[in-house]
Design an enzyme around this catalytic site. Structure first.
Site, short mmCIF file in Angstrom:
data_model
loop_
_atom_site.label_atom_id
_atom_site.label_comp_id
_atom_site.label_asym_id
_atom_site.label_seq_id
_atom_site.Cartn_x
_atom_site.Cartn_y
_atom_site.Cartn_z
N HIS A 115 -17.80 -13.65 57.65
CA HIS A 115 -17.78 -14.65 58.93
C HIS A 115 -19.14 -14.71 59.88
O HIS A 115 -18.68 -15.09 60.90
CB HIS A 115 -16.47 -14.24 59.58
CG HIS A 115 -15.26 -14.25 59.18
ND1 HIS A 115 -14.06 -13.41 59.35
CD2 HIS A 115 -14.77 -14.97 58.24
CE1 HIS A 115 -13.18 -13.61 58.61
NE2 HIS A 115 -13.65 -14.67 57.75
N CYS A 123 -28.79 -24.05 63.80
CA CYS A 123 -29.07 -25.54 64.55
C CYS A 123 -28.15 -26.72 63.77
O CYS A 123 -27.94 -26.76 62.47
CB CYS A 123 -30.52 -26.06 64.06
SG CYS A 123 -31.03 -27.55 65.01
C1 BJW Z 1 -7.79 -0.08 63.14
C2 BJW Z 1 -8.38 0.69 64.17
C3 BJW Z 1 -9.03 1.79 63.71
C4 BJW Z 1 -7.33 -0.96 65.05
N1 BJW Z 1 -9.19 1.96 62.58
N2 BJW Z 1 -8.15 0.35 61.94
C5 BJW Z 1 -3.87 -20.14 53.90
C6 BJW Z 1 -2.76 -20.16 54.55
C7 BJW Z 1 -2.77 -20.79 56.19
C8 BJW Z 1 -3.89 -20.89 56.59
C9 BJW Z 1 -5.01 -20.82 55.82
C10 BJW Z 1 -5.05 -20.28 54.74
N3 BJW Z 1 -6.39 -20.49 54.02
C11 BJW Z 1 -7.05 -20.43 55.11
C12 BJW Z 1 -6.41 -20.86 56.06
C13 BJW Z 1 -7.05 -21.26 57.58
C14 BJW Z 1 -7.33 -19.95 58.52
C15 BJW Z 1 -6.86 -18.69 58.27
O1 BJW Z 1 -6.64 -18.00 57.42
N4 BJW Z 1 -5.71 -18.84 58.78
C16 BJW Z 1 -4.64 -17.74 59.24
C17 BJW Z 1 -4.82 -17.04 60.56
C18 BJW Z 1 -3.35 -18.20 58.97
N5 BJW Z 1 -8.76 -19.60 57.58
C19 BJW Z 1 -10.02 -20.35 58.05
O2 BJW Z 1 -10.08 -21.24 58.64
C20 BJW Z 1 -11.02 -19.68 57.45
N6 BJW Z 1 -12.00 -20.81 56.57
C21 BJW Z 1 -11.30 -21.50 55.46
O3 BJW Z 1 -10.42 -21.23 54.93
O4 BJW Z 1 -12.09 -22.59 55.06
C22 BJW Z 1 -11.62 -23.26 53.99
C23 BJW Z 1 -10.96 -24.31 54.73
C24 BJW Z 1 -11.68 -25.22 55.68
C25 BJW Z 1 -10.89 -26.29 56.42
C26 BJW Z 1 -9.63 -26.33 56.18
C27 BJW Z 1 -8.95 -25.64 55.08
C28 BJW Z 1 -9.81 -24.62 54.54
C29 BJW Z 1 -12.07 -19.21 58.31
C30 BJW Z 1 -11.81 -18.13 58.89
C31 BJW Z 1 -12.74 -17.64 59.96
C32 BJW Z 1 -12.11 -16.53 60.97
N7 BJW Z 1 -12.97 -16.65 62.04
C33 BJW Z 1 -12.65 -15.38 63.01
C34 BJW Z 1 -13.35 -15.50 64.12
C35 BJW Z 1 -15.06 -15.20 63.97
C36 BJW Z 1 -15.85 -15.94 65.25
C37 BJW Z 1 -15.38 -14.70 66.61
O5 BJW Z 1 -15.51 -13.59 66.44
O6 BJW Z 1 -14.78 -15.39 67.45
O7 BJW Z 1 -13.07 -14.28 62.33
S1 BJW Z 1 -10.73 -15.45 63.36
C38 BJW Z 1 -10.85 -13.33 63.46
O8 BJW Z 1 -9.99 -12.92 62.51
C39 BJW Z 1 -12.54 -12.94 63.24
C40 BJW Z 1 -12.14 -11.80 62.12
O9 BJW Z 1 -13.25 -11.67 61.55
C41 BJW Z 1 -10.67 -12.29 61.53
C42 BJW Z 1 -10.20 -11.16 60.73
O10 BJW Z 1 -9.71 -10.53 61.81
P1 BJW Z 1 -9.50 -8.84 61.64
O11 BJW Z 1 -11.00 -8.43 61.22
O12 BJW Z 1 -8.46 -8.57 60.63
O13 BJW Z 1 -9.19 -8.10 63.12
P2 BJW Z 1 -7.78 -8.05 63.72
O14 BJW Z 1 -8.01 -7.86 65.22
O15 BJW Z 1 -6.84 -9.09 63.15
O16 BJW Z 1 -6.96 -6.65 63.14
C43 BJW Z 1 -7.61 -5.53 63.52
C44 BJW Z 1 -6.88 -4.37 62.76
O17 BJW Z 1 -7.43 -3.21 62.93
C45 BJW Z 1 -5.33 -4.32 62.89
O18 BJW Z 1 -4.85 -4.32 61.59
C46 BJW Z 1 -5.27 -2.88 63.46
O19 BJW Z 1 -4.07 -2.08 63.29
C47 BJW Z 1 -6.51 -2.25 63.02
N8 BJW Z 1 -7.00 -1.27 63.68
N9 BJW Z 1 -8.09 0.13 65.39
C48 BJW Z 1 -8.72 1.27 61.55
N10 BJW Z 1 -9.49 2.65 64.84
ZN ZN Z 2 -33.39 -27.45 64.36
#
Ligand code: BJW
Ligand code: ZN
Length: 245
Positions: A115, A123
Site C-alpha cells: 500500500h 507526481c
Molecule cells: C493487533 C494488535 C497487536 C491490534 N498485535 N494485532 C473484493 C471485494 C470487495 C471489494 C474489493 C475486493 N477486492 C478489492 C476491493 C476493493 C478494496 C477492498 O478491499 N475493500 C474492502 C474493504 C471491501 N480494495 C482496494 O480498493 C485495493 N485496490 C484494488 O483492489 O485495486 C484493484 C481495483 C481497483 C479499482 C476497482 C476495483 C479493483 C486497494 C486497497 C488500499 C487500502 N488502502 C488502505 C489505506 C492506505 C492509505 C492510508 O493509510 O490512509 O490501507 S485502507 C487500510 O486498510 C490501509 C491498511 O493497509 C488496510 C488494511 O488494514 P489492516 O492493516 O488490516 O489494519 P486494521 O486496522 O483493519 O486491522 C488491525 C488488526 O490488528 C485488527 O485485526 C486488530 O485486532 C489487530 N491488532 N493490536 C497484533 N498489538
Molecule cells: Zn513531476
C-alpha cells in the site's frame, strides 16, 4: 507443532497489517483508534481515490497529520523479531500493508509494500517519487521538484491499483512458501487478504497472530491469540509457547 514447522521451514512469508505497529503507538484503522475518522470523514472516504479528485489539499492535510504522529514513533519487538528472521530463514518474504516504514526502521530489507509508503510523494504529471523526509512541508499541495506538477502521497488509496509488481512479488512468495504468518491485520482489504489464502492453497502451514479473530482465522492451521509484540519474541525463545487455538 509450530516450533517444528519453524525449524523445518525453508521459505517463509510474513504478511503484516496495522496491528504490528499498534504497540509502537500507531493507531489501527478498524476496531478503535483515533484516526478512523478525520474531521468527520471515515478513513475510507478521506483515503480514497475519489478524494484525490475532490479535495487534494484535505488529503495532504490528513497525511501530514499522520506523518507528524509517526515521526517520533519507534519499532517495537514485533518489528524487531521479524527483522531478525532474515538471518533465521533462508528465504523470507516480508509483505506489509503498512505505510509507516517501521519494518525498515527495525532493519528489515527488501520489504514488499503493498500500500505504498507515507514518507514518499509521487507526481501526478511525471510520476517522479520524492522523499518527504527531505522536504519541508507547508500547507496545501506540494509541487514536484522535476516538473512543477502536483504531488500526491505515494500510498494506495481505496479504489486504486497496487504498485506495479508488488502484488506479483507477494503472489510468487505465497506460492512458494511452506510457512505463512498473518500478523496484525483484520484481513478485510483485498487483494492483500488473498495472500494467506494463496499460501494455504499451495500447501503452506498458516499461522495467525492477532488479539481478535478475523475472516482468515478459520483457514489458519494455528491462531495465536494476543499481541504481536508479546507473542513474536516468544517464537525466538526456547521455552514452550503459550496457548494456541
Ligand atoms: C493487533 C494488535 C497487536 C491490534 N498485535 N494485532 C473484493 C471485494 C470487495 C471489494 C474489493 C475486493 N477486492 C478489492 C476491493 C476493493 C478494496 C477492498 O478491499 N475493500 C474492502 C474493504 C471491501 N480494495 C482496494 O480498493 C485495493 N485496490 C484494488 O483492489 O485495486 C484493484 C481495483 C481497483 C479499482 C476497482 C476495483 C479493483 C486497494 C486497497 C488500499 C487500502 N488502502 C488502505 C489505506 C492506505 C492509505 C492510508 O493509510 O490512509 O490501507 S485502507 C487500510 O486498510 C490501509 C491498511 O493497509 C488496510 C488494511 O488494514 P489492516 O492493516 O488490516 O489494519 P486494521 O486496522 O483493519 O486491522 C488491525 C488488526 O490488528 C485488527 O485485526 C486488530 O485486532 C489487530 N491488532 N493490536 C497484533 N498489538
Ligand atoms: Zn513531476
Amino acid at each position: 507443532m509450530l516450533r517444528e514447522r519453524m525449524r523445518a521451514a525453508e521459505s517463509v512469508l510474513v504478511l503484516t497489517g496495522a496491528g504490528v505497529s499498534a504497540e509502537s503507538g500507531v493507531p489501527t484503522f478498524r476496531g478503535g483508534g483515533n484516526t478512523a475518522v478525520w474531521k468527520g470523514m471515515p478513513f475510507d472516504v478521506i483515503s480514497s481515490a475519489g478524494m484525490l479528485q475532490k479535495d487534494l489539499p484535505a488529503v495532504w492535510e490528513w497525511f501530514n497529520y499522520r506523518r507528524n504522529l509517526l515521526a517520533v514513533l519507534k519499532p517495537n519487538p514485533a518489528h524487531e523479531t521479524i527483522a531478525s528472521w532474515q538471518d533465521r530463514f533462508a528465504d523470507l518474504a516480508l509483505v506489509t500493508q503498512n505505510i509507516d516504514g517501521l519494518h525498515q526502521a527495525s532493519g528489515s530489507r527488501d520489504v514488499i509494500e503493498l500500500h505504498g509508503n507515507i514518507w514518499r510523494a509521487r507526481c501526478f504529471d511525471c510520476d517522479a517519487r520524492h522523499d518527504l523526509k527531505d522536504m519541508k512541508m507547508d500547507d496545501g499541495v506540494p509541487s514536484c521538484f522535476d516538473c512543477g506538477g502536483n504531488l500526491r502521497p505515494d500510498v494506495v488509496l481505496f479504489g486504486e491499483m497496487l504498485p506495479p509488481g508488488a502484488f506479483e512479488r507477494a503472489f510468487d512468495a505465497a506460492q512458494r512458501c511452506d510457512l505463512c504468518f498473518v500478523i496484525g491485520t483484520s484481513a478485510v482489504v483485498y487483494p492483500a487478504a488473498s495472500i494467506p489464502e494463496i499460501a494455504r492453497a499451495n500447501g503452506a502451514y498458516v499461522v495467525e497472530i492477532n488479539p481478535e479473530p478475523t475472516p482468515l482465522s478459520s483457514i489458519c492451521h494455528e491462531v495465536l491469540t494476543g499481541k504481536a509484540g508479546e507473542i513474536l519474541p516468544l517464537l525466538s525463545e526456547a521455552r514452550p509457547l503459550g496457548r494456541a487455538t
